[in-house]
Design an enzyme around this catalytic site. Structure first.
Site, PDB file in Angstrom:
ATOM      1  N   HIS A 184       0.865  -1.188   0.000  1.00  0.00           N
ATOM      2  CA  HIS A 184       0.000   0.000   0.000  1.00  0.00           C
ATOM      3  C   HIS A 184       0.901   1.238   0.000  1.00  0.00           C
ATOM      4  CE1 HIS A 184      -3.735   2.166   0.658  1.00  0.00           C
ATOM      5  NE2 HIS A 184      -3.058   2.955   1.467  1.00  0.00           N
ATOM      6  N   GLU A 243       8.867   1.617  -3.038  1.00  0.00           N
ATOM      7  CA  GLU A 243       8.209   0.313  -3.234  1.00  0.00           C
ATOM      8  C   GLU A 243       9.136  -0.614  -4.021  1.00  0.00           C
ATOM      9  OE1 GLU A 243       4.158   0.369  -4.692  1.00  0.00           O
ATOM     10  OE2 GLU A 243       3.909   2.424  -4.033  1.00  0.00           O
TER      11      GLU A 243
HETATM   12  C1  GRF Z   1       1.618   0.966  -6.348  1.00  0.00           C
HETATM   13  O1  GRF Z   1       1.714   2.271  -5.896  1.00  0.00           O
HETATM   14  C2  GRF Z   1       1.128   0.059  -5.238  1.00  0.00           C
HETATM   15  O2  GRF Z   1       1.485   0.493  -3.978  1.00  0.00           O
HETATM   16  C3  GRF Z   1      -0.361   0.160  -5.374  1.00  0.00           C
HETATM   17  O3  GRF Z   1      -0.598   0.255  -6.760  1.00  0.00           O
HETATM   18  C4  GRF Z   1       0.542   0.802  -7.420  1.00  0.00           C
HETATM   19  C5  GRF Z   1       0.931  -0.143  -8.506  1.00  0.00           C
HETATM   20  O4  GRF Z   1       1.861   0.399  -9.369  1.00  0.00           O
HETATM   21  N1  GRF Z   1      -1.013  -0.916  -4.686  1.00  0.00           N
HETATM   22  P1  GRF Z   1       2.543  -0.507 -10.482  1.00  0.00           P
HETATM   23  O5  GRF Z   1       1.429  -1.073 -11.362  1.00  0.00           O
HETATM   24  O6  GRF Z   1       3.315  -1.583  -9.787  1.00  0.00           O
HETATM   25  O7  GRF Z   1       3.423   0.427 -11.260  1.00  0.00           O
END
Ligand code: GRF
Length: 197
Positions: free
Chosen positions: A113, A183
């Site tokens: 998240h 992330e």
């Molecule tokens: C990310 O920000 C994740 O935290 C959220 O959705 C987004 C996905 O981005 N759950 P991506 O498709 O991996 O670029």
């Protein structure tokens, strides 16, 4: 496309994504040559999701399962069972995870998240909505939360959190970019640690 993952791989991941799949891309790269964990399949509920290009790039099999087929366990369950999936990784997957799936994979589904839960979580809090909410209250710190998935949105056991410092001038888009960068560096290794202990 048949799976290119060795059949003896111990921990077999299914990555579920609805969007561009930049996290899926990092996860596939990280586990490509891993001795015991591999991404076996990428599944999306969106026919033209960018994550299908990610699957092709990494030579990983992929499947499109439309929204109306998730509540009925059969098509998804069969796919997961055929591929002997052990863990499910949500990476920007925007559908509600049905209860049957949570019960079939107890404590084996993980999500990321883009904020510090329990703040900015819950239904409707995804993508740019999260970063706009952070901007609206003027927080100078946001971050990421990696958590197990249970029956309630964003309320499963928190496995990992990391703060991301913000600048007062950051737009929601800039906040999102900073958070996404974190992330990418953290999610793969947290998944590895979560699985291997
Ligand atoms: C990310 O920000 C994740 O935290 C959220 O959705 C987004 C996905 O981005 N759950 P991506 O498709 O991996 O670029």
């Amino acid at each position: 496309m048949p799976s290119t993952v060795p059949s003896e791989t111990k921990f077999r991941l299914a990555v579920l994504a609805s969007g561009g799949g930049s996290n899926a891309d990092k996860i596939c790269s990280y586990f490509k040559t891993h001795p015991s964990i591999n991404v076996v399949i990428i599944i999306s509920n969106r026919r033209h999701a960018g994550v299908f290009d990610v699957a092709a790039k990494h030579d990983i099999q992929s499947a499109y399962i439309p929204k109306n087929q998730w509540e009925d366990s059969e098509p998804v369950f069969e796919l997961l069972q055929q591929n002997r999936i052990t863990h499910i990784i949500l990476a920007g997957f925007l559908l509600h995870i049905p209860e049957w799936l949570i019960q079939t994979f107890p404590k084996k589904i993980i999500n990321i998240h883009p904020a510090l839960l329990p703040r900015f979580g819950g239904k409707g809090m995804y993508g740019h909505h999260v970063h706009e909410a952070v901007k609206a209250v003027g927080d100078l710190v946001s971050g990421i939360t990696i958590h197990e998935v249970n029956e309630r949105y964003d309320e499963g056991r928190i496995i990992f959190q990391k703060e991301v410092e913000l600048d007062p001038s950051d737009s929601p888009k800039e906040i999102g970019a900073k958070v996404l960068k974190t992330e990418h560096t953290e999610y793969p290794r947290v998944i590895e640690k979560w699985i291997l202990g």
